[in-house]
Write an enzyme that holds these catalytic residues in place. Sequence first.
Site, PDB file in Angstrom:
ATOM      1  N   CYS A   2      79.805 106.907  97.789  1.00 52.52           N
ATOM      2  CA  CYS A   2      80.824 106.051  97.191  1.00 52.52           C
ATOM      3  C   CYS A   2      80.208 104.986  96.282  1.00 52.52           C
ATOM      4  CB  CYS A   2      81.613 105.335  98.276  1.00 52.52           C
ATOM      5  SG  CYS A   2      82.424 106.460  99.399  1.00 52.52           S
ATOM      6  N   ARG A  27      75.015 109.941  92.266  1.00 55.36           N
ATOM      7  CA  ARG A  27      74.887 109.718  93.704  1.00 55.36           C
ATOM      8  C   ARG A  27      75.753 110.681  94.508  1.00 55.36           C
ATOM      9  NH1 ARG A  27      73.879 103.477  94.083  1.00 55.36           N
ATOM     10  NH2 ARG A  27      74.347 103.778  96.246  1.00 55.36           N
ATOM     11  N   TRP A  74      83.260 109.520  98.265  1.00 57.85           N
ATOM     12  CA  TRP A  74      82.657 110.640  98.985  1.00 57.85           C
ATOM     13  C   TRP A  74      83.372 110.642 100.331  1.00 57.85           C
ATOM     14  CZ3 TRP A  74      79.563 111.427 103.411  1.00 57.85           C
ATOM     15  CH2 TRP A  74      78.877 112.648 103.449  1.00 57.85           C
ATOM     16  N   ASN A  99      83.653 100.997 100.018  1.00 53.18           N
ATOM     17  CA  ASN A  99      82.545 101.863 100.452  1.00 53.18           C
ATOM     18  C   ASN A  99      82.297 101.573 101.924  1.00 53.18           C
ATOM     19  OD1 ASN A  99      82.244 102.513  97.809  1.00 53.18           O
ATOM     20  ND2 ASN A  99      80.212 101.596  97.544  1.00 53.18           N
ATOM     21  N   GLY A 100      81.967 102.601 102.705  1.00 57.56           N
ATOM     22  CA  GLY A 100      81.637 102.364 104.113  1.00 57.56           C
ATOM     23  C   GLY A 100      82.690 102.935 105.039  1.00 57.56           C
ATOM     24  N   GLU A 478      59.817 120.156 104.930  1.00 57.69           N
ATOM     25  CA  GLU A 478      60.363 119.710 103.641  1.00 57.69           C
ATOM     26  C   GLU A 478      60.735 120.916 102.761  1.00 57.69           C
ATOM     27  OE1 GLU A 478      61.616 117.269 102.355  1.00 57.69           O
ATOM     28  OE2 GLU A 478      61.317 117.300 100.197  1.00 57.69           O
ATOM     29  N   LYS A 482      64.453 121.630 101.360  1.00 59.86           N
ATOM     30  CA  LYS A 482      64.740 121.807  99.924  1.00 59.86           C
ATOM     31  C   LYS A 482      65.534 123.084  99.713  1.00 59.86           C
ATOM     32  CE  LYS A 482      64.245 118.707  98.704  1.00 59.86           C
ATOM     33  NZ  LYS A 482      63.730 117.456  99.155  1.00 59.86           N
ATOM     34  N   GLU A 485      69.211 122.817 101.146  1.00 58.59           N
ATOM     35  CA  GLU A 485      70.162 121.878 100.534  1.00 58.59           C
ATOM     36  C   GLU A 485      70.620 122.306  99.143  1.00 58.59           C
ATOM     37  OE1 GLU A 485      69.128 117.669  99.844  1.00 58.59           O
ATOM     38  OE2 GLU A 485      67.056 118.250  99.577  1.00 58.59           O
ATOM     39  N   HIS A 501      56.643 131.408 120.522  1.00 56.78           N
ATOM     40  CA  HIS A 501      57.451 130.798 121.600  1.00 56.78           C
ATOM     41  C   HIS A 501      58.938 130.921 121.323  1.00 56.78           C
ATOM     42  CE1 HIS A 501      53.877 129.282 123.534  1.00 56.78           C
ATOM     43  NE2 HIS A 501      53.469 128.802 122.370  1.00 56.78           N
ATOM     44  N   LYS A 600      73.540 111.506  96.844  1.00 56.69           N
ATOM     45  CA  LYS A 600      72.177 111.046  96.589  1.00 56.69           C
ATOM     46  C   LYS A 600      71.815 109.882  97.493  1.00 56.69           C
ATOM     47  CE  LYS A 600      68.247 110.826  94.579  1.00 56.69           C
ATOM     48  NZ  LYS A 600      67.293 111.854  95.043  1.00 56.69           N
TER      49      LYS A 600
END
Length: 605
Positions: A2, A27, A74, A99-100, A478, A482, A485, A501, A600
């Site tokens: 947001c 974002r 968002w 926002n929030g 990582e 990547k 996502e 295992h 973002k």
Amino acid sequence: MCGIVGAVAQRNIVPVLIEGLRRLEYRGYDSCGVAVLANGEPRRARSVARVADLDDQVRDTRLAGATGIAHTRWATHGAPVTDNAHPIFSRDTLAIVHNGIIENYETLGEVLRGKGYEFVSQTDTEVIAHLIHSLYRGDLFAAVREAVQQLHGAYAIAVLHKDQPHTVVGARQGSPLVVGLGDGENFLASDALALAGSTDRFIFLEEGDVCELKLDGVRIADRDGQPAQRDVRQVAAYGGAVELGPYRHFMQKEIFEQPRAISDTIPQADGFDPSLFGEAAPKVFGKIDSLLILACGTSYYSGLTAKYWLESIAKIPTQVEIASEYRYRDSVPNPNALVVVISQSGETADTLAALKHAQSLGHQHTLSVCNVGTSAMVRQTEFTFLTHAGREIGVASTKAFTTQLVALFVLALTLAKVRGHLSAAQESNYLKQLRHLPAALNSVLALEPQIIAWSEEFSRKENALFLGRGLHYPIALEGALKLKEISYIHAEAYPAGELKHGPLALVTEAMPVVTVAPNDALLEKLKSNIQEVRARGGQLYVFADSDTRIVNAEGLHVIRMPEHYGLLSPILHVVPLQLLAYHTACARGTDVDKPRNLAKSVTVE
Ligand code: AGP
């Protein structure tokens, strides 16, 4: 995530608000909107498409006004539909953007329903709108101050009221909000970046602050309702729009910017001195006996990598925790520990809350490794090491990650020196290696054509396993993050020794197994793990250092890394994994820079 923009001026402010939303687009958001006071009435336009669509609407409807607020949303409470897009109105007299998350919205909602308020959205934000409306007695600033006392949760808000022209009131608690000062006009935004071009003078509001913007000035009250003076900071660093140049996506551009970003992040000094982290660091670093690293996502993986360096080079016990887990568990604080928060944005709600939690437990020494010098995280920590990645637009973090690794390597060497574990010869040797890194990275980037060839095959898969050992296990994590996502391929990472295992059961011809194989002390162990996969018909894709003697064979595909880079090898080995994810996503035709459901900057819990 947001974003908020607000303004009071004596001109039509809509273009400024729309431009602000454009700057915040990277974002991530799923709807957007703008509201202004037009002839004394709040009027709005909202869209569940892009800001460009909102702009078209605004032009078509000739929406104009000198007092306004705008938002990119968002979705958290309520689907991304027009009714839930902000600005949210209360009884057509008051408009709010938020926002929030308001945690007690249900309880407040019941009380307000009892007072006759009708709810037309599924948002928690509508509760704030009606609450402020119910408390309004001719003074919006006072009504907002009273309302925020009743809110539980995290918020940044901007509000306007039909009876108060040239007035926007803002408040923040747990989400960032910044005031931009102009000449005869003033602005509000969730990120100073949104106001680039309008002003370079900013007030970064503190937790609990409520502000009132008028044409001729701004007044601020602190959490106790007392008038507050806040420093005005000149921030010139926010340039115009970032250009894509010859690249197809920002992610690709950012991958290729890594040699420059790393070179800018490596300190100029000829040695590793604690003063790199802040004036008082020389005194404090000598006293600390352990590290507690807190971060999320990719930044958490840089912390995991750093643990290996910190314990092996600096011999200092290091604990790394996912911020959102740490803040909600009982832990044993150690006042002699250095708490390190790692974040690209410096605004990640979970990491900020974890930092606050650590401080409340009695942790006194805190350090932020961050890419944004004006962020809340930098302002809330005792020490800082800024990474110089430059603005990262792609949701998938790339250059932010490798520059964090550089920063954390410098931290490990600095602590090693302070603790007597670094000779002068070692210091100059590590410095040389760091300085050579950008050149070494360029050779890795030259592998792109070979990686593109692999990505064609990957794009047809639905699952992938990533393996690494030791220092490179976090790099495998990582790499898997990547891939999932941006390409939406399900990917998991394991320390290679864990294969037998459990995850070995998944290995078939259909399962690609990506392996990071540096020529380090664990190479022979890793080779055995590779054989375990081959014996079960698995398809291996190995990024191997040139002197590992791992060669192409049936079911074994190898790309040779140019040189072995010792302890800094994770910084090189992650790059082909970034490229593999990027080109696989391109082959699958996903929205690489704005993958579905992600943002973002994750400013909500
Ligand atoms: C990285 O590719 C992700 N998009 C995400 O995991 C990110 O690293 C995480 O949200 C933390 O963000 P920060 O570094 O800004 O705190």
